[in-house]
Design a protein around this motif. Sequence first.
Motif, PDB file in Angstrom:
ATOM      1  N   TRP A  20       0.628  -1.196  -0.046  1.00 23.36           N
ATOM      2  CA  TRP A  20       0.128  -0.046   0.078  1.00 23.36           C
ATOM      3  C   TRP A  20       0.973   1.264   0.111  1.00 23.36           C
ATOM      4  CZ3 TRP A  20      -5.057  -0.504   3.449  1.00 23.36           C
ATOM      5  CH2 TRP A  20      -6.049   0.700   3.147  1.00 23.36           C
ATOM      6  N   LEU A  21       2.057   1.120   0.903  1.00 27.70           N
ATOM      7  CA  LEU A  21       2.791   2.352   0.832  1.00 27.70           C
ATOM      8  C   LEU A  21       3.658   2.587  -0.449  1.00 27.70           C
ATOM      9  CD1 LEU A  21       4.516   1.668   4.146  1.00 27.70           C
ATOM     10  CD2 LEU A  21       3.166   3.788   3.902  1.00 27.70           C
ATOM     11  N   ILE A  22       3.985   1.337  -1.139  1.00 27.95           N
ATOM     12  CA  ILE A  22       4.522   1.532  -2.383  1.00 27.95           C
ATOM     13  C   ILE A  22       3.581   2.378  -3.379  1.00 27.95           C
ATOM     14  CG2 ILE A  22       5.704   0.159  -4.399  1.00 27.95           C
ATOM     15  CD1 ILE A  22       6.676  -1.794  -2.203  1.00 27.95           C
ATOM     16  N   ALA A  23       2.500   1.902  -3.302  1.00 25.80           N
ATOM     17  CA  ALA A  23       1.325   2.228  -4.331  1.00 25.80           C
ATOM     18  C   ALA A  23       1.107   3.863  -4.108  1.00 25.80           C
ATOM     19  CB  ALA A  23      -0.012   1.679  -4.000  1.00 25.80           C
ATOM     20  N   MET A  24       1.438   4.466  -2.939  1.00 28.09           N
ATOM     21  CA  MET A  24       1.059   5.828  -2.573  1.00 28.09           C
ATOM     22  C   MET A  24       2.196   6.707  -3.142  1.00 28.09           C
ATOM     23  SD  MET A  24      -1.877   6.206  -1.590  1.00 28.09           S
ATOM     24  CE  MET A  24      -1.631   7.878  -1.237  1.00 28.09           C
ATOM     25  N   ARG A  25       3.408   5.936  -3.008  1.00 31.00           N
ATOM     26  CA  ARG A  25       4.686   6.720  -3.484  1.00 31.00           C
ATOM     27  C   ARG A  25       4.562   7.077  -4.875  1.00 31.00           C
ATOM     28  NH1 ARG A  25       7.855   2.822  -0.531  1.00 31.00           N
ATOM     29  NH2 ARG A  25       7.554   3.385   1.813  1.00 31.00           N
ATOM     30  N   GLY A  26       3.767   6.294  -5.830  1.00 33.29           N
ATOM     31  CA  GLY A  26       3.767   6.583  -7.199  1.00 33.29           C
ATOM     32  C   GLY A  26       2.684   7.551  -7.249  1.00 33.29           C
ATOM     33  N   LYS A  27       2.069   8.116  -6.588  1.00 38.55           N
ATOM     34  CA  LYS A  27       0.891   9.174  -6.807  1.00 38.55           C
ATOM     35  C   LYS A  27       1.253  10.205  -7.656  1.00 38.55           C
ATOM     36  CE  LYS A  27      -3.205  11.213  -4.685  1.00 38.55           C
ATOM     37  NZ  LYS A  27      -3.920  11.142  -3.331  1.00 38.55           N
ATOM     38  N   ARG A  28       0.643  10.610  -8.733  1.00 33.99           N
ATOM     39  CA  ARG A  28       1.142  11.736  -9.424  1.00 33.99           C
ATOM     40  C   ARG A  28       0.646  13.331  -8.799  1.00 33.99           C
ATOM     41  NH1 ARG A  28       0.204   9.595 -15.723  1.00 33.99           N
ATOM     42  NH2 ARG A  28       0.328   7.473 -15.184  1.00 33.99           N
ATOM     43  N   ALA A  29       1.236  14.146  -9.204  1.00 31.97           N
ATOM     44  CA  ALA A  29       0.824  15.275  -8.632  1.00 31.97           C
ATOM     45  C   ALA A  29      -0.726  15.805  -8.758  1.00 31.97           C
ATOM     46  CB  ALA A  29       1.602  16.627  -9.290  1.00 31.97           C
ATOM     47  N   GLY A  30      -1.220  15.459  -9.764  1.00 29.85           N
ATOM     48  CA  GLY A  30      -2.758  15.773  -9.933  1.00 29.85           C
ATOM     49  C   GLY A  30      -3.286  14.952 -11.065  1.00 29.85           C
ATOM     50  N   HIS A  31      -4.378  15.180 -11.413  1.00 28.75           N
ATOM     51  CA  HIS A  31      -5.295  14.442 -12.348  1.00 28.75           C
ATOM     52  C   HIS A  31      -4.658  14.495 -13.805  1.00 28.75           C
ATOM     53  CE1 HIS A  31      -7.401  17.996 -12.933  1.00 28.75           C
ATOM     54  NE2 HIS A  31      -8.145  18.196 -11.941  1.00 28.75           N
ATOM     55  N   GLY A  32      -4.292  15.805 -14.132  1.00 23.97           N
ATOM     56  CA  GLY A  32      -3.763  15.940 -15.482  1.00 23.97           C
ATOM     57  C   GLY A  32      -4.758  16.200 -16.513  1.00 23.97           C
ATOM     58  N   ILE A  33      -6.087  16.358 -16.079  1.00 23.29           N
ATOM     59  CA  ILE A  33      -6.915  16.404 -16.968  1.00 23.29           C
ATOM     60  C   ILE A  33      -6.593  17.591 -18.165  1.00 23.29           C
ATOM     61  CG2 ILE A  33      -9.488  17.165 -17.520  1.00 23.29           C
ATOM     62  CD1 ILE A  33     -10.186  15.825 -14.878  1.00 23.29           C
ATOM     63  N   ASP A  34      -5.813  18.510 -17.800  1.00 21.10           N
ATOM     64  CA  ASP A  34      -5.448  19.586 -18.960  1.00 21.10           C
ATOM     65  C   ASP A  34      -4.201  19.294 -19.591  1.00 21.10           C
ATOM     66  OD1 ASP A  34      -6.538  22.208 -16.427  1.00 21.10           O
ATOM     67  OD2 ASP A  34      -7.608  21.172 -18.137  1.00 21.10           O
ATOM     68  N   ASP A  35      -3.601  18.165 -19.301  1.00 22.88           N
ATOM     69  CA  ASP A  35      -2.639  17.828 -19.954  1.00 22.88           C
ATOM     70  C   ASP A  35      -2.927  17.259 -21.404  1.00 22.88           C
ATOM     71  OD1 ASP A  35      -0.562  16.271 -17.374  1.00 22.88           O
ATOM     72  OD2 ASP A  35      -1.572  18.045 -17.753  1.00 22.88           O
ATOM     73  N   PRO A  36      -2.307  17.620 -22.329  1.00 14.89           N
ATOM     74  CA  PRO A  36      -2.665  16.832 -23.730  1.00 14.89           C
ATOM     75  C   PRO A  36      -2.377  15.695 -23.736  1.00 14.89           C
ATOM     76  CG  PRO A  36      -0.849  18.734 -23.955  1.00 14.89           C
ATOM     77  CD  PRO A  36      -1.147  18.498 -22.469  1.00 14.89           C
ATOM     78  N   SER A  37      -1.706  15.029 -22.867  1.00 20.26           N
ATOM     79  CA  SER A  37      -1.512  13.654 -22.991  1.00 20.26           C
ATOM     80  C   SER A  37      -2.315  12.805 -21.987  1.00 20.26           C
ATOM     81  CB  SER A  37       0.044  13.257 -22.331  1.00 20.26           C
ATOM     82  OG  SER A  37      -0.011  13.858 -20.890  1.00 20.26           O
ATOM     83  N   PHE A  38      -3.549  13.507 -21.515  1.00 21.17           N
ATOM     84  CA  PHE A  38      -4.288  13.091 -20.570  1.00 21.17           C
ATOM     85  C   PHE A  38      -5.067  12.005 -21.204  1.00 21.17           C
ATOM     86  CE2 PHE A  38      -7.325  12.292 -17.151  1.00 21.17           C
ATOM     87  CZ  PHE A  38      -8.654  12.240 -17.679  1.00 21.17           C
ATOM     88  N   LEU A  39      -5.164  10.696 -20.288  1.00 18.94           N
ATOM     89  CA  LEU A  39      -6.032   9.649 -20.867  1.00 18.94           C
ATOM     90  C   LEU A  39      -6.941   9.042 -19.666  1.00 18.94           C
ATOM     91  CD1 LEU A  39      -3.310   7.301 -22.668  1.00 18.94           C
ATOM     92  CD2 LEU A  39      -5.158   8.503 -23.793  1.00 18.94           C
ATOM     93  N   GLN A  40      -8.036   9.115 -20.075  1.00 19.83           N
ATOM     94  CA  GLN A  40      -9.233   8.817 -18.851  1.00 19.83           C
ATOM     95  C   GLN A  40      -8.967   7.476 -18.628  1.00 19.83           C
ATOM     96  OE1 GLN A  40     -13.236   9.540 -20.002  1.00 19.83           O
ATOM     97  NE2 GLN A  40     -14.138   8.290 -18.971  1.00 19.83           N
ATOM     98  N   PRO A  41      -9.002   7.188 -17.315  1.00 20.43           N
ATOM     99  CA  PRO A  41      -8.815   5.661 -16.794  1.00 20.43           C
ATOM    100  C   PRO A  41      -9.826   4.846 -17.393  1.00 20.43           C
ATOM    101  CG  PRO A  41      -8.952   7.322 -14.824  1.00 20.43           C
ATOM    102  CD  PRO A  41      -9.345   8.045 -16.289  1.00 20.43           C
ATOM    103  N   ASP A  42      -9.332   3.505 -17.366  1.00 24.65           N
ATOM    104  CA  ASP A  42     -10.244   2.538 -17.938  1.00 24.65           C
ATOM    105  C   ASP A  42     -11.313   2.384 -17.141  1.00 24.65           C
ATOM    106  OD1 ASP A  42      -7.327   0.799 -19.030  1.00 24.65           O
ATOM    107  OD2 ASP A  42      -8.465   2.344 -19.985  1.00 24.65           O
ATOM    108  N   ARG A  43     -10.845   2.304 -15.718  1.00 25.09           N
ATOM    109  CA  ARG A  43     -12.039   2.102 -14.682  1.00 25.09           C
ATOM    110  C   ARG A  43     -13.142   3.230 -14.690  1.00 25.09           C
ATOM    111  NH1 ARG A  43     -12.371  -1.684 -10.155  1.00 25.09           N
ATOM    112  NH2 ARG A  43     -10.281  -2.294 -10.461  1.00 25.09           N
TER     113      ARG A  43
END
Length: 330
Positions: A300-323
């Motif tokens: 669980w701790l490892i999973a949290m360390r990979g959290k991105r700064a934000g949702h990135g919706i404004d990024d041109p590379s934004f991809l909607q999650p599959d789930r």
Amino acid sequence: MKLLEDRYGRVATDLRVSLTDRCNLRCSYCMPAEGLEWLLGDEVLSDDEVVRLVRVGVEQLGIREVRFTGGEPLVRRGLVEIVRRTKALDPTLELSLTTNALGLARTAGALAAAGLDRVNVSLDTTDAETFHQITRRDRLHDVVAGLEAAQAAGLGPVKVNAVLLRGVNDHQAVELLSWCIERGYELRFIEQMPLDAQHGWSREGMITADEIFARLEPEFVLVPAAEPRGSAPAELFLVNGGPATVGVIASVTRPFCGDCDRVRLTADGQIRNCLFAREESDLRAALRSGASDEDLAERWLIAMRGKRAGHGIDDPSFLQPDRPMSAIGG
Ligand code: SF4
């Protein structure tokens, strides 16, 4: 105690637990009329598995708030017992429920007695025809009865979450706020997010926070509430000098990721470090292959360390999650 800290120094203390991906409504901005392919049988965590993972989060990782979500959590048979067993872990835990309130009129008392503290009810309109148009069901009266029962059971402050849809209910914002104020419910307008199963979301179609204010301000004087916002998603405003308030959750146009304290557990045992995470960490497989509590906590701790700064919706590379949202939970 180890904290669920990410690489930006944010610490997650608020666990959102999706208890099912199923729902008894078919909201047009969430899923198609025919529904989705639901998780089956033991794909879904058992009650014991849910409580064990919550216990690991509380006892080892500093979780202080637990919110039960779905799909629709009220369709989960063991809900009351899960709430009771979670509260028994630590009576100071804050427990809440995000629900469409269908059936809440029957269960509000039992949930309160089991230790639930409060509810957030999804309601986008008080007009029966519009309700049907959005949810594809004629169940407005059941939602209203559920809200009343929640209030009567002391599950307050009772919060109402509403999504405004362009050309559908966005002209009813004033009516909905007045209705909530009259009944003592705290209304939050939420910007629609790109998490629908159909991937039909568009920025142009979304009603922005600015548009929400534009619809309210002809009728209400809105002044920012004095209390500090902290990590709360909603910006709060006093209505006509208060004490009534209204909230706006502007995830898209005014993101609040910098103070995020949330982490999610899906009904099939995956950790999502963000609503918009593109990766998940499988605790179910580890749990079912005999992992210790310490091992689960480490994953669980490892999973949290990979959290991105934000949702990135404004990024041109934004991809909607599959789930989709219906399988993540609010
Ligand atoms: S989008 Fe992700 S990081 Fe941002 S507030 Fe929501 S859960 Fe937190």
